[in-house]
Design a protein around this motif. Structure first.
Motif, PDB file in Angstrom:
ATOM      1  N   THR A   1     -16.411   6.203 -27.783  1.00  0.00           N
ATOM      2  CA  THR A   1     -15.911   4.999 -27.125  1.00  0.00           C
ATOM      3  C   THR A   1     -14.420   4.862 -27.401  1.00  0.00           C
ATOM      4  OG1 THR A   1     -18.061   3.926 -27.407  1.00  0.00           O
ATOM      5  CG2 THR A   1     -16.193   2.500 -26.904  1.00  0.00           C
ATOM      6  N   TYR A   2     -13.652   4.583 -26.333  1.00  0.00           N
ATOM      7  CA  TYR A   2     -12.200   4.535 -26.445  1.00  0.00           C
ATOM      8  C   TYR A   2     -11.671   3.238 -25.822  1.00  0.00           C
ATOM      9  CZ  TYR A   2     -13.269   9.555 -26.673  1.00  0.00           C
ATOM     10  OH  TYR A   2     -13.806  10.772 -26.974  1.00  0.00           O
ATOM     11  N   ALA A   3     -10.714   2.626 -26.505  1.00  0.00           N
ATOM     12  CA  ALA A   3     -10.030   1.440 -25.972  1.00  0.00           C
ATOM     13  C   ALA A   3      -8.631   1.836 -25.517  1.00  0.00           C
ATOM     14  CB  ALA A   3      -9.950   0.348 -27.034  1.00  0.00           C
ATOM     15  N   PHE A   4      -8.212   1.335 -24.356  1.00  0.00           N
ATOM     16  CA  PHE A   4      -6.877   1.602 -23.819  1.00  0.00           C
ATOM     17  C   PHE A   4      -5.981   0.402 -24.127  1.00  0.00           C
ATOM     18  CE2 PHE A   4      -9.638   4.406 -21.596  1.00  0.00           C
ATOM     19  CZ  PHE A   4      -8.883   5.512 -21.228  1.00  0.00           C
ATOM     20  N   LEU A   5      -4.866   0.655 -24.818  1.00  0.00           N
ATOM     21  CA  LEU A   5      -3.975  -0.419 -25.263  1.00  0.00           C
ATOM     22  C   LEU A   5      -2.541  -0.104 -24.856  1.00  0.00           C
ATOM     23  CD1 LEU A   5      -5.338  -0.579 -28.923  1.00  0.00           C
ATOM     24  CD2 LEU A   5      -5.973  -2.138 -27.078  1.00  0.00           C
ATOM     25  N   SER A   6      -1.829  -1.093 -24.350  1.00  0.00           N
ATOM     26  CA  SER A   6      -0.402  -0.913 -24.100  1.00  0.00           C
ATOM     27  C   SER A   6       0.358  -1.088 -25.406  1.00  0.00           C
ATOM     28  CB  SER A   6       0.094  -1.915 -23.058  1.00  0.00           C
ATOM     29  OG  SER A   6      -0.077  -3.238 -23.523  1.00  0.00           O
ATOM     30  N   THR A   7       1.587  -0.616 -25.460  1.00  0.00           N
ATOM     31  CA  THR A   7       2.433  -0.770 -26.646  1.00  0.00           C
ATOM     32  C   THR A   7       3.814  -1.260 -26.214  1.00  0.00           C
ATOM     33  OG1 THR A   7       3.499   1.412 -26.701  1.00  0.00           O
ATOM     34  CG2 THR A   7       1.250   1.261 -27.595  1.00  0.00           C
ATOM     35  N   ASP A   8       4.669  -1.532 -27.195  1.00  0.00           N
ATOM     36  CA  ASP A   8       6.035  -1.960 -26.873  1.00  0.00           C
ATOM     37  C   ASP A   8       7.021  -0.793 -26.872  1.00  0.00           C
ATOM     38  OD1 ASP A   8       6.246  -1.443 -29.572  1.00  0.00           O
ATOM     39  OD2 ASP A   8       6.669  -3.499 -30.170  1.00  0.00           O
TER      40      ASP A   8
ATOM     41  N   TRP B   1      11.236   1.464 -12.606  1.00  0.00           N
ATOM     42  CA  TRP B   1      10.513   1.091 -13.810  1.00  0.00           C
ATOM     43  C   TRP B   1      10.687   2.142 -14.900  1.00  0.00           C
ATOM     44  CZ3 TRP B   1       8.915  -3.580 -12.486  1.00  0.00           C
ATOM     45  CH2 TRP B   1       8.573  -3.832 -11.169  1.00  0.00           C
ATOM     46  N   SER B   2      10.588   1.711 -16.136  1.00  0.00           N
ATOM     47  CA  SER B   2      10.505   2.674 -17.236  1.00  0.00           C
ATOM     48  C   SER B   2       9.041   3.005 -17.472  1.00  0.00           C
ATOM     49  CB  SER B   2      11.110   2.086 -18.512  1.00  0.00           C
ATOM     50  OG  SER B   2      10.303   1.034 -19.007  1.00  0.00           O
ATOM     51  N   ALA B   3       8.799   4.119 -18.105  1.00  0.00           N
ATOM     52  CA  ALA B   3       7.438   4.490 -18.478  1.00  0.00           C
ATOM     53  C   ALA B   3       7.132   3.894 -19.844  1.00  0.00           C
ATOM     54  CB  ALA B   3       7.292   6.005 -18.513  1.00  0.00           C
ATOM     55  N   GLY B   4       6.028   3.151 -19.924  1.00  0.00           N
ATOM     56  CA  GLY B   4       5.625   2.551 -21.187  1.00  0.00           C
ATOM     57  C   GLY B   4       4.562   3.398 -21.863  1.00  0.00           C
ATOM     58  N   LEU B   5       4.612   3.478 -23.175  1.00  0.00           N
ATOM     59  CA  LEU B   5       3.642   4.257 -23.927  1.00  0.00           C
ATOM     60  C   LEU B   5       2.343   3.482 -24.085  1.00  0.00           C
ATOM     61  CD1 LEU B   5       3.446   6.969 -25.563  1.00  0.00           C
ATOM     62  CD2 LEU B   5       3.842   5.573 -27.598  1.00  0.00           C
ATOM     63  N   LEU B   6       1.231   4.166 -23.899  1.00  0.00           N
ATOM     64  CA  LEU B   6      -0.089   3.574 -24.122  1.00  0.00           C
ATOM     65  C   LEU B   6      -0.808   4.326 -25.233  1.00  0.00           C
ATOM     66  CD1 LEU B   6       0.418   3.333 -20.755  1.00  0.00           C
ATOM     67  CD2 LEU B   6      -1.617   1.937 -21.069  1.00  0.00           C
ATOM     68  N   ARG B   7      -1.742   3.644 -25.843  1.00  0.00           N
ATOM     69  CA  ARG B   7      -2.522   4.224 -26.927  1.00  0.00           C
ATOM     70  C   ARG B   7      -4.002   4.196 -26.543  1.00  0.00           C
ATOM     71  NH1 ARG B   7      -3.750   1.003 -32.546  1.00  0.00           N
ATOM     72  NH2 ARG B   7      -5.045   2.587 -33.574  1.00  0.00           N
ATOM     73  N   ILE B   8      -4.676   5.319 -26.720  1.00  0.00           N
ATOM     74  CA  ILE B   8      -6.130   5.359 -26.564  1.00  0.00           C
ATOM     75  C   ILE B   8      -6.717   5.385 -27.974  1.00  0.00           C
ATOM     76  CG2 ILE B   8      -8.108   6.522 -25.554  1.00  0.00           C
ATOM     77  CD1 ILE B   8      -6.250   7.851 -23.572  1.00  0.00           C
ATOM     78  N   LYS B   9      -7.328   4.298 -28.344  1.00  0.00           N
ATOM     79  CA  LYS B   9      -7.864   4.118 -29.702  1.00  0.00           C
ATOM     80  C   LYS B   9      -9.344   4.506 -29.713  1.00  0.00           C
ATOM     81  CE  LYS B   9      -8.617   0.333 -33.023  1.00  0.00           C
ATOM     82  NZ  LYS B   9      -8.446  -1.145 -33.197  1.00  0.00           N
ATOM     83  N   ARG B  10      -9.703   5.473 -30.548  1.00  0.00           N
ATOM     84  CA  ARG B  10     -11.104   5.865 -30.643  1.00  0.00           C
ATOM     85  C   ARG B  10     -11.850   4.861 -31.501  1.00  0.00           C
ATOM     86  NH1 ARG B  10     -12.092  11.701 -32.790  1.00  0.00           N
ATOM     87  NH2 ARG B  10     -12.070  10.698 -34.834  1.00  0.00           N
TER      88      ARG B  10
END
Length: 691
Positions: free
Chosen positions: A528-535, A610-619
């Motif tokens: 199971t993975y959660a998709f999260l945006s970052t700054d 737009w700029s590209a924002g980094l995302l995190r996939i948290k297991r």
């Protein structure tokens, strides 16, 4: 290695700052004072008192904060300033703090604001930007940014990073656009006039910079402005990166950012300031990009000879033009007949034209109708002109010339969304066979080898006035199950169903006030993975780009047939200049995956908005790393034409399903945004579906 031999850069820049100064020299030259003030009026009074002291180089304070920092040249006026300020201190007395006692982001912010102390600085190889210290931040603008009723400024900020600090560092740079509305314009309407009561006012000085207003000291009242984006004003926007030439590059966000860092290095050379963006090699070698040729051809085939009903809820001159323009373009480009209607037609395709930010009140009564809403705000610039002569010229072009990329992109988005809405209602996936053949059945992924479930809980309005900005989520959770053959099933999960299921409870709890950056959850049952945006934001090679543009202009000054940007945007060169803006790039860090989504490498325009924002996939559970099929699902062109999605495309279907049950995501307005027009973060990141 020469440029011809070296066709890629090592690493990618991010909006984290590596900076250092000589601490001994800093403490010799500067004094930092710190105070805490409870009310904004007191802080504003303190600014007025400080304006009389010539050694005050920078003041850092905010409309909604309490901290108040002052940077002084030397210390000759320190005691007098402390004595003056202590007469109005409400909380703690003013105290001096040394370099090592102040947070790095605050140090950098004070030095950044200090640029406004010298308004005569002229850059020899770029546009001359003046820096205004307004309400605790630096704002820059050029003469052409000053409009009749507003000033569109570039706000540069240093802030403490919240995300990925252990990977990229603790100090970040932000660069939103910001509107300052004229007081005279704000006074025209009652709904705007009410905001003027408490807002701080600023005045233009010699058309060069702005400062806090002090009555008529700097000019007539008509030249006063407030930091605010009001309903009658076009929202502040500024191109992130312009590649068409040096002049346009220097006006874009990245051009102004580059110039600002150069000015800072020169201004603070005597204290040994070194500053640059952090460079990471985390994403080198891990790139996703597959061609999607043929999608527009597929779309034309799917729509040929069909009818769409259009319902104009506004009936203004602008929307009349929008209806006319869409009717002409749809017929000419896709052989689709657009038929005017007064009401939405059940079991058929519909376009409903609404006003800016006005939701259609009948939205939830459409049931099985496929309805795509478009706004006057977004489409009037494409299809309407106030001047009758210019309007006629526009429609002469629409009827006689090839369709523009902007108009075509808008049509493709409408048609794709209508098919997705139809798919959700009839529980099918029209595009899946095409997606499987053109994207999925190619290395490194050759199949959808397992069943996936996608989860989402929409954010709802928090009615508690004391906690209105705290994220609050629906008591229902949407779930889409995607099988290996592309078939989909949907359901809404009630909270009562979650209590006895550990996995559902884990997923349900991901949607909470402390994790409002969540985009959704994906699971195969075991992992199971959660998709999260970052700054974290990705930064292109701005120094190299400007140098190349300048060299191109000098080398081809009299030859308009030569493209100034071709050797920056071509497939053989964009890895050298634009890695931070292109394709899907990812990296595994321990059990998580970090990735960003740029524009297609084979479709780079001369302007990137737009700029590209980094995302995190948290297991969250399981042992498998994020499979590459997840990135394949971001390449689907039917969510964004010629662009990728920032999360797997089934989330688009899931959210359309949620809307059919009235579950529409609530986007809160920060009080400071309502009162000051502060930019939303998602104005310059790919945080939403659609165009």
């Amino acid at each position: 290695m020469s440029e011809k031999e070296h066709k890629h850069t090592d690493g990618i820049l991010v909006n984290r700052l590596n900076f250092k100064v000589n601490e001994v020299e800093f403490n010799k030259r500067y004094t930092i004072l710190h105070a805490e003030y409870s009310t904004y009026e007191v802080r504003k009074k303190a600014v007025r008192l400080l304006s009389k002291f010539p050694t005050v180089k920078a003041i850092r304070y905010e409309y909604g904060g309490t901290s108040f920092y002052i940077l002084l040249e030397g210390n000759s006026e320190k005691e007098a300033i402390i004595k003056t300020l202590n007469t109005i201190v409400l909380d703690e007395p003013v105290k001096e703090e040394k370099y090592g006692q102040v947070a790095p982001d605050m140090i950098f912010e004070l030095l950044l604001i200090g640029l406004s102390h010298n308004a005569s600085d002229i850059e020899d190889d770029g546009e001359n930007l003046t820096y205004s210290n307004l309400d605790g931040g630096v704002y820059t603008f050029e003469p052409e940014d000053v409009k009749e009723d507003r000033i569109v400024t570039f706000n540069i900020k240093a802030r403490r990073a919240k995300d990925c600090v252990d990977i990229f560092g603790e100090t970040q740079m932000q660069f939103p656009a910001q509107t300052f509305a004229s007081v005279s314009k704000m006074n025209e309407k009652e709904e705007d006039r009410k905001y003027l009561i408490e807002l701080p006012r600023f005045q233009m000085v010699n058309n060069m910079y702005m400062k806090l207003s002090n009555g008529d000291e700097f000019g007539s009242v008509s030249r006063e402005y407030v930091k605010h984006g009001y309903r009658g004003m076009k929202k502040a926007s500024m191109e992130f990166l312009a590649l068409s030439g040096v002049h346009d590059f220097d006006k874009s966000k990245m051009g102004r950012t580059r110039l600002t860092l150069r000015k800072m290095r020169r201004e603070y050379a005597d204290i040994g300031l070194e500053v640059e963006f952090v460079r990471t090699d985390l994403f080198d070698g891990n790139k996703y990009n597959k061609k999607n040729s043929g999608f527009e051809k597929l779309l034309k085939k799917l729509w040929e000879g069909k009818t769409i009903h259009i319902i104009d809820k506004v009936k203004s001159p602008a929307t009349v033009s929008i209806v006319r323009g869409i009717t002409l373009d749809m017929k000419k480009e896709f052989d689709v007949d657009i038929v005017p209607s007064e009401e939405v037609v059940k079991d058929d395709y519909n376009i409903v034209v609404v006003h800016k930010n006005t939701r259609d009140p009948d939205h939830l009564t459409y049931d099985d109708a496929m309805v795509q809403h478009i706004s006057q705000k977004n489409f009037a610039p494409i299809y309407h002109r106030k001047d009758e002569k210019k309007l006629k010229e526009l429609f002469d072009k629409i009827e006689s010339e090839k369709i523009s990329n902007q108009r075509k992109s808008s049509l493709v988005a409408i048609l794709s969304d209508l098919i997705i809405k139809d798919d959700v209602i009839h529980i099918r996936q029209t595009f899946f066979d095409w997606y499987k053949e053109r994207i999925l059945d190619k290395d490194p992924v050759n199949s959808l080898d397992r069943r996936w479930r996608f989860y989402d809980r929409v954010r709802i309005e928090n009615t508690d006035p004391e906690h209105r900005m705290d994220a609050k989520y629906s008591d229902k959770m949407g779930c889409l199950e995607l099988d290996t053959d592309g078939s989909m099933t949907y359901r809404l999960i009630e909270e009562t169903e979650v209590k006895d299921d550990f996995q559902l409870q884990l997923i349900w709890n991901q949607f909470n006030k402390d994790q409002s950056n969540i985009k959704g959850v994906m699971s195969d049952g075991d992992n199971t993975y959660a998709f999260l945006s970052t700054d974290v934001r990705m930064i292109p090679e701005i120094d190299m780009i400007r140098q190349k543009l300048r060299g191109n202009e000098k080398g081809h000054a009299n030859d308009e047939s030569v493209s100034l940007t071709g050797d920056i945007r071509t497939r053989s060169s964009y890895e050298l200049y634009l890695k931070a803006c292109t394709d899907v790039r990812y990296a595994y860090v321990k059990s998580d995956c970090y990735y960003f989504v740029g524009v297609r490498g084979d479709n780079i325009d001369t302007v990137l908005h737009w700029s590209a924002g980094l995302l995190r996939i948290k297991r969250l559970e399981g042992r498998d790393k994020v499979p590459e099929v997840v990135f394949d699902m971001m390449l689907a062109p039917f969510v964004r034409l010629n662009r990728f999605t920032i999360i797997p495309y089934p989330f688009k279907y899931l959210r359309e399903f949620e809307k059919t049950y009235g579950l529409e995501n609530f986007v809160p307005e920060d009080p400071s945004e309502e009162e000051t027009g502060k930019d939303r973060e998602n104005q310059w990141t790919l945080d939403m579906f659609g165009i």
